[in-house]
Design a protein around this motif. Sequence first.
Motif, PDB file in Angstrom:
ATOM      1  N   SER A   1       0.809  -1.225   0.000  1.00 20.48           N
ATOM      2  CA  SER A   1       0.000   0.000   0.000  1.00 20.48           C
ATOM      3  C   SER A   1       0.841   1.273   0.000  1.00 20.48           C
ATOM      4  O   SER A   1       0.394   2.293  -0.544  1.00 20.48           O
ATOM      5  CB  SER A   1      -0.969   0.011   1.187  1.00 20.48           C
ATOM      6  N   PRO A   2       2.078   1.292   0.562  1.00 19.03           N
ATOM      7  CA  PRO A   2       2.859   2.530   0.466  1.00 19.03           C
ATOM      8  C   PRO A   2       3.250   2.899  -0.963  1.00 19.03           C
ATOM      9  O   PRO A   2       3.628   4.043  -1.213  1.00 19.03           O
ATOM     10  CB  PRO A   2       4.117   2.217   1.307  1.00 19.03           C
ATOM     11  N   HIS A   3       3.176   1.951  -1.884  1.00 16.61           N
ATOM     12  CA  HIS A   3       3.488   2.260  -3.278  1.00 16.61           C
ATOM     13  C   HIS A   3       2.360   3.040  -3.941  1.00 16.61           C
ATOM     14  O   HIS A   3       2.574   3.739  -4.927  1.00 16.61           O
ATOM     15  CB  HIS A   3       3.745   0.959  -4.054  1.00 16.61           C
ATOM     16  N   ALA A   4       1.161   2.937  -3.390  1.00 16.32           N
ATOM     17  CA  ALA A   4      -0.009   3.600  -3.977  1.00 16.32           C
ATOM     18  C   ALA A   4      -0.253   4.939  -3.292  1.00 16.32           C
ATOM     19  O   ALA A   4      -0.009   5.105  -2.090  1.00 16.32           O
ATOM     20  CB  ALA A   4      -1.244   2.713  -3.841  1.00 16.32           C
TER      21      ALA A   4
ATOM     22  N   GLN B   1      10.918   1.456   2.240  1.00 15.35           N
ATOM     23  CA  GLN B   1      11.468   1.117   0.934  1.00 15.35           C
ATOM     24  C   GLN B   1      10.651   1.686  -0.213  1.00 15.35           C
ATOM     25  O   GLN B   1      11.170   1.859  -1.314  1.00 15.35           O
ATOM     26  CB  GLN B   1      11.550  -0.407   0.777  1.00 15.35           C
ATOM     27  N   THR B   2       9.391   1.948   0.010  1.00 16.24           N
ATOM     28  CA  THR B   2       8.487   2.327  -1.075  1.00 16.24           C
ATOM     29  C   THR B   2       7.767   3.617  -0.747  1.00 16.24           C
ATOM     30  O   THR B   2       7.302   3.812   0.378  1.00 16.24           O
ATOM     31  CB  THR B   2       7.440   1.211  -1.307  1.00 16.24           C
ATOM     32  N   VAL B   3       7.664   4.489  -1.728  1.00 19.22           N
ATOM     33  CA  VAL B   3       6.833   5.689  -1.616  1.00 19.22           C
ATOM     34  C   VAL B   3       5.828   5.674  -2.762  1.00 19.22           C
ATOM     35  O   VAL B   3       6.047   5.013  -3.776  1.00 19.22           O
ATOM     36  CB  VAL B   3       7.678   6.986  -1.668  1.00 19.22           C
ATOM     37  N   PRO B   4       4.713   6.371  -2.613  1.00 21.78           N
ATOM     38  CA  PRO B   4       3.726   6.399  -3.693  1.00 21.78           C
ATOM     39  C   PRO B   4       4.332   6.902  -4.998  1.00 21.78           C
ATOM     40  O   PRO B   4       5.120   7.854  -5.006  1.00 21.78           O
ATOM     41  CB  PRO B   4       2.660   7.356  -3.166  1.00 21.78           C
ATOM     42  N   TYR B   5       3.947   6.245  -6.085  1.00 19.71           N
ATOM     43  CA  TYR B   5       4.454   6.672  -7.388  1.00 19.71           C
ATOM     44  C   TYR B   5       3.772   7.979  -7.798  1.00 19.71           C
ATOM     45  O   TYR B   5       2.546   8.069  -7.849  1.00 19.71           O
ATOM     46  CB  TYR B   5       4.207   5.611  -8.455  1.00 19.71           C
ATOM     47  N   VAL B   6       4.570   8.977  -8.097  1.00 20.47           N
ATOM     48  CA  VAL B   6       4.084  10.263  -8.589  1.00 20.47           C
ATOM     49  C   VAL B   6       4.927  10.619  -9.797  1.00 20.47           C
ATOM     50  O   VAL B   6       6.142  10.813  -9.677  1.00 20.47           O
ATOM     51  CB  VAL B   6       4.178  11.366  -7.511  1.00 20.47           C
TER      52      VAL B   6
ATOM     53  N   ASP C   1      10.530  21.136 -12.846  1.00 15.08           N
ATOM     54  CA  ASP C   1       9.731  22.082 -13.618  1.00 15.08           C
ATOM     55  C   ASP C   1       8.248  21.751 -13.589  1.00 15.08           C
ATOM     56  O   ASP C   1       7.453  22.359 -14.294  1.00 15.08           O
ATOM     57  CB  ASP C   1      10.225  22.124 -15.072  1.00 15.08           C
ATOM     58  N   CYS C   2       7.870  20.772 -12.782  1.00 16.48           N
ATOM     59  CA  CYS C   2       6.469  20.375 -12.699  1.00 16.48           C
ATOM     60  C   CYS C   2       5.675  21.411 -11.904  1.00 16.48           C
ATOM     61  O   CYS C   2       6.154  21.964 -10.917  1.00 16.48           O
ATOM     62  CB  CYS C   2       6.355  18.999 -12.032  1.00 16.48           C
ATOM     63  N   GLU C   3       4.447  21.649 -12.340  1.00 12.95           N
ATOM     64  CA  GLU C   3       3.613  22.651 -11.698  1.00 12.95           C
ATOM     65  C   GLU C   3       2.799  22.083 -10.530  1.00 12.95           C
ATOM     66  O   GLU C   3       2.031  22.799  -9.914  1.00 12.95           O
ATOM     67  CB  GLU C   3       2.672  23.270 -12.734  1.00 12.95           C
ATOM     68  N   ASN C   4       2.952  20.785 -10.241  1.00 11.69           N
ATOM     69  CA  ASN C   4       2.207  20.157  -9.154  1.00 11.69           C
ATOM     70  C   ASN C   4       2.869  20.500  -7.819  1.00 11.69           C
ATOM     71  O   ASN C   4       3.824  19.855  -7.398  1.00 11.69           O
ATOM     72  CB  ASN C   4       2.149  18.650  -9.358  1.00 11.69           C
ATOM     73  N   ILE C   5       2.350  21.498  -7.160  1.00  7.79           N
ATOM     74  CA  ILE C   5       2.958  21.950  -5.906  1.00  7.79           C
ATOM     75  C   ILE C   5       2.725  20.958  -4.771  1.00  7.79           C
ATOM     76  O   ILE C   5       3.337  21.074  -3.703  1.00  7.79           O
ATOM     77  CB  ILE C   5       2.428  23.340  -5.495  1.00  7.79           C
ATOM     78  N   TYR C   6       1.851  19.970  -4.982  1.00  8.22           N
ATOM     79  CA  TYR C   6       1.553  18.982  -3.948  1.00  8.22           C
ATOM     80  C   TYR C   6       2.231  17.641  -4.213  1.00  8.22           C
ATOM     81  O   TYR C   6       1.871  16.634  -3.610  1.00  8.22           O
ATOM     82  CB  TYR C   6       0.040  18.782  -3.833  1.00  8.22           C
ATOM     83  N   ARG C   7       3.199  17.624  -5.129  1.00  5.37           N
ATOM     84  CA  ARG C   7       3.816  16.341  -5.469  1.00  5.37           C
ATOM     85  C   ARG C   7       4.508  15.712  -4.264  1.00  5.37           C
ATOM     86  O   ARG C   7       4.490  14.490  -4.092  1.00  5.37           O
ATOM     87  CB  ARG C   7       4.786  16.500  -6.644  1.00  5.37           C
ATOM     88  N   GLU C   8       5.137  16.535  -3.404  1.00  2.06           N
ATOM     89  CA  GLU C   8       5.798  15.976  -2.222  1.00  2.06           C
ATOM     90  C   GLU C   8       4.777  15.408  -1.244  1.00  2.06           C
ATOM     91  O   GLU C   8       5.023  14.386  -0.600  1.00  2.06           O
ATOM     92  CB  GLU C   8       6.664  17.034  -1.551  1.00  2.06           C
ATOM     93  N   GLN C   9       3.634  16.048  -1.127  1.00  6.10           N
ATOM     94  CA  GLN C   9       2.571  15.519  -0.266  1.00  6.10           C
ATOM     95  C   GLN C   9       2.078  14.183  -0.797  1.00  6.10           C
ATOM     96  O   GLN C   9       1.830  13.238  -0.033  1.00  6.10           O
ATOM     97  CB  GLN C   9       1.405  16.509  -0.197  1.00  6.10           C
ATOM     98  N   MET C  10       1.944  14.087  -2.117  1.00 11.01           N
ATOM     99  CA  MET C  10       1.438  12.853  -2.714  1.00 11.01           C
ATOM    100  C   MET C  10       2.444  11.711  -2.614  1.00 11.01           C
ATOM    101  O   MET C  10       2.072  10.548  -2.803  1.00 11.01           O
ATOM    102  CB  MET C  10       1.051  13.104  -4.167  1.00 11.01           C
ATOM    103  N   GLN C  11       3.701  12.027  -2.321  1.00 10.65           N
ATOM    104  CA  GLN C  11       4.704  10.984  -2.148  1.00 10.65           C
ATOM    105  C   GLN C  11       4.815  10.508  -0.699  1.00 10.65           C
ATOM    106  O   GLN C  11       5.672   9.694  -0.376  1.00 10.65           O
ATOM    107  CB  GLN C  11       6.071  11.468  -2.631  1.00 10.65           C
ATOM    108  N   VAL C  12       3.934  10.998   0.142  1.00 15.35           N
ATOM    109  CA  VAL C  12       3.853  10.514   1.526  1.00 15.35           C
ATOM    110  C   VAL C  12       2.713   9.507   1.600  1.00 15.35           C
ATOM    111  O   VAL C  12       1.589   9.805   1.213  1.00 15.35           O
ATOM    112  CB  VAL C  12       3.600  11.673   2.507  1.00 15.35           C
ATOM    113  N   SER C  13       3.002   8.314   2.079  1.00 14.04           N
ATOM    114  CA  SER C  13       1.974   7.279   2.160  1.00 14.04           C
ATOM    115  C   SER C  13       1.232   7.358   3.488  1.00 14.04           C
ATOM    116  O   SER C  13       1.720   7.927   4.473  1.00 14.04           O
ATOM    117  CB  SER C  13       2.602   5.891   2.018  1.00 14.04           C
ATOM    118  N   MET C  14       0.056   6.758   3.510  1.00 11.13           N
ATOM    119  CA  MET C  14      -0.688   6.695   4.763  1.00 11.13           C
ATOM    120  C   MET C  14       0.105   5.934   5.820  1.00 11.13           C
ATOM    121  O   MET C  14       0.107   6.298   7.007  1.00 11.13           O
ATOM    122  CB  MET C  14      -2.039   6.007   4.531  1.00 11.13           C
ATOM    123  N   MET C  15       0.832   4.885   5.404  1.00 11.17           N
ATOM    124  CA  MET C  15       1.601   4.103   6.368  1.00 11.17           C
ATOM    125  C   MET C  15       2.733   4.925   6.972  1.00 11.17           C
ATOM    126  O   MET C  15       3.013   4.829   8.183  1.00 11.17           O
ATOM    127  CB  MET C  15       2.154   2.843   5.700  1.00 11.17           C
ATOM    128  N   GLU C  16       3.374   5.763   6.168  1.00 12.28           N
ATOM    129  CA  GLU C  16       4.412   6.647   6.695  1.00 12.28           C
ATOM    130  C   GLU C  16       3.814   7.648   7.681  1.00 12.28           C
ATOM    131  O   GLU C  16       4.403   7.948   8.726  1.00 12.28           O
ATOM    132  CB  GLU C  16       5.118   7.379   5.553  1.00 12.28           C
TER     133      GLU C  16
END
Length: 735
Positions: free
Chosen positions: A461-464, A489-494, A500-515
Amino acid sequence: KPLHIFPNIEEFVRRHKAGTEAEFEATQKLVDQINKENNKFQGWVLSKIRQTSKRSEYLVLVQPGPDGERKLPQQGEPAKLRLVLADGAVTRFWEARRIESPMAFLSTTASNPDKIAAFHVTVYIAEAHEGPSDGVGDIMLTDSNAVGINFLLTASEATKDAELGALDLLYGRHVNATERQIKAFEYFVLLRDPEFYVDLHEQIPHLLGDLQDPSFASSPLGKKWALLNPQQRNAYIHGFRKLQCGICILPGGPGAGKTHFNLFTIAMAQSKPLPRPVMVKGRPEKRCAKVLFIVDMNSPVDDVANRAMRLYQDLGMKKSVIRMKGWGAEVKLSDRLNSAEDKASGDIMLVDFTNQFLRTANLVSLGHGSAPRSCHAPTLDEAAWQRYDQYKATKYEELTNFLEGELWENNDVIPLRFRRCVYNLYRDTLAEADFIATTPVAASNHFRGMFKPDLIFFDESPHARELCNLIAIANFDPIAWFFCGDYRQTVPYVGSTTSDCENIYREQMQVSMMERAAAANAIPFELLMNHRAFGGLHQLASTMWYRGRMVSGNDDRRAKALPHIRKYLGQFMNGQECTVPRLLVHIKNCGPERLDGTSAWNPAHVDWVMARVRELLNNRDFKHAERDEPGTILIISPYKKAFQEYKNAIKRLPQWAQRRVETRTVDVVQGHEADFVFLDLVKAKSTKFLDNPNRLCVAVTRARQGEIIMMHPNMVQSTTFIRNSQNLRPIYNLC
């Protein structure tokens, strides 16, 4: 900055909704870039599936190129495909959709048949003059009967719709979500103040009760129980007692047997009927627990389904196992050609399985393949066909009459009665299933109304992404949800992770619920007994990332080759004993790495590593850790160019040697292991990419008996290494 503890649900929704929409926009840009490359693949037009007065439908097979799956449509996703003929001429682009591989039905001489991708291609009558022939006639997939294939990719909205749809069900309209699901969602987000608890041993008493039976120890399940380690037993007995809002968060380290533990738990739950009757078609029915096993990646879906199949056979349990991958996108709604008839009849089906069924019928009629192996879990289409074949003269006689009479073949609008017959077949197949392994997108569609699981396991699930995890809660209301994996070992795939990506929440999306759960101290049990590494190889990762809590589950005396590997490594230490069989190696006068675009490789490293590979392969004492057979070697690098150079070097080895050596990049090595591992860091300077803790944690936990880390001597003198390296520098010091 990413949040690990959310102050409220609104902030979670705001960040993840905006981040998911931005991620889709980034995906669209990537798709446009790939389309401009006009990549060419080798393919075969296998057979014609269907012919009507307005269209022809074909089954086309495609061999992935050097980049593998990255530049092909994913399963269930729409795209367009065209043929590149021998004279260089090209056809128009035709509608194509990637489907489940038909290799279970077919036998072929193609290399790596499991890697071949299959597509359902539709050619309309106006384009028929340039359409493909009826097919290759046989299943000898060779260069001589191959054609070139170009794709025009489309950014699939399936994942975005599934994730945002889950959020909408739980926070927006609350449609079809029970109060229990809403409370589970709130706990999932906030990870505090649960409004109810679930005692799994109370809900399924035989999970614990059978352990007290004197005859249990000698039973097949009892023998499996005896193989569990102390941490697994502790989690089983005590970890299921008080599940916050029915959610079990169970991390596990490398070699800890996470999937093995989950499958044992499932088998125990299914060994006897549930204590309370379940409503089936409006009537109470005593039945065993049904299980939905979700994995965010396609390949592990096959693996876990096949493992479940083998486990049931070993235990003598007669259970129905189904694996599904691209199903959700493919059967989303009825085909537009049939919608008019459906509307007129007032009988609209949620799902149209007809194209899948006809494809399966066509493959069976080819008759070239042997039946799937007994340990091979069937796809939904295969399971439906097996059921049809068993009951075609009785329960599905009307469907048989349609097929034998070919009443559908020349009609552009498939008769409603025929589609209803097929729908009933697939509905019955799903209703009878005991274990379904699938992807989150497939689980998010109308499938939820046909299969009602009592237990849901979301593996890795941390991969998702977090919204992907929520699909399990939004679409189903089981007794309990299990979220498993290793957040270290695994973070969500983003995909939108470039600067140069405009997704300002990309770091948030790379945090898993398990983390986040670990940060909130909401994880009471972990599986951290490593059954992979011998000789203390686990200690480095344990110190670096597991707070010293990962322990060995192995007896070094079982690894007969371990003393020889220690002796082999000792020759690089002036004859000193190498107690922990891991070395960090610098090559004297090592030249700089060579760049290939953004990738890199180091010729001196490749030459040195391959020399050691040949030494190990020719050493008769180099054996498997636990079996009396030759040892295996795995070469890992963070860079694709290095991977390619090692791959070319391995091809120059004798055939017998090639079977014992493989190479992978760090990003695709999780789940793989070998007796001896080489990790080539390639570069002369430390970079943020190289210093990534998740990648390094994966890389240094693949070895069973020995490991060499190749580090350029100039790296330890680089400014980034001295000042900013939070992982490579401690690894250097610990080695």
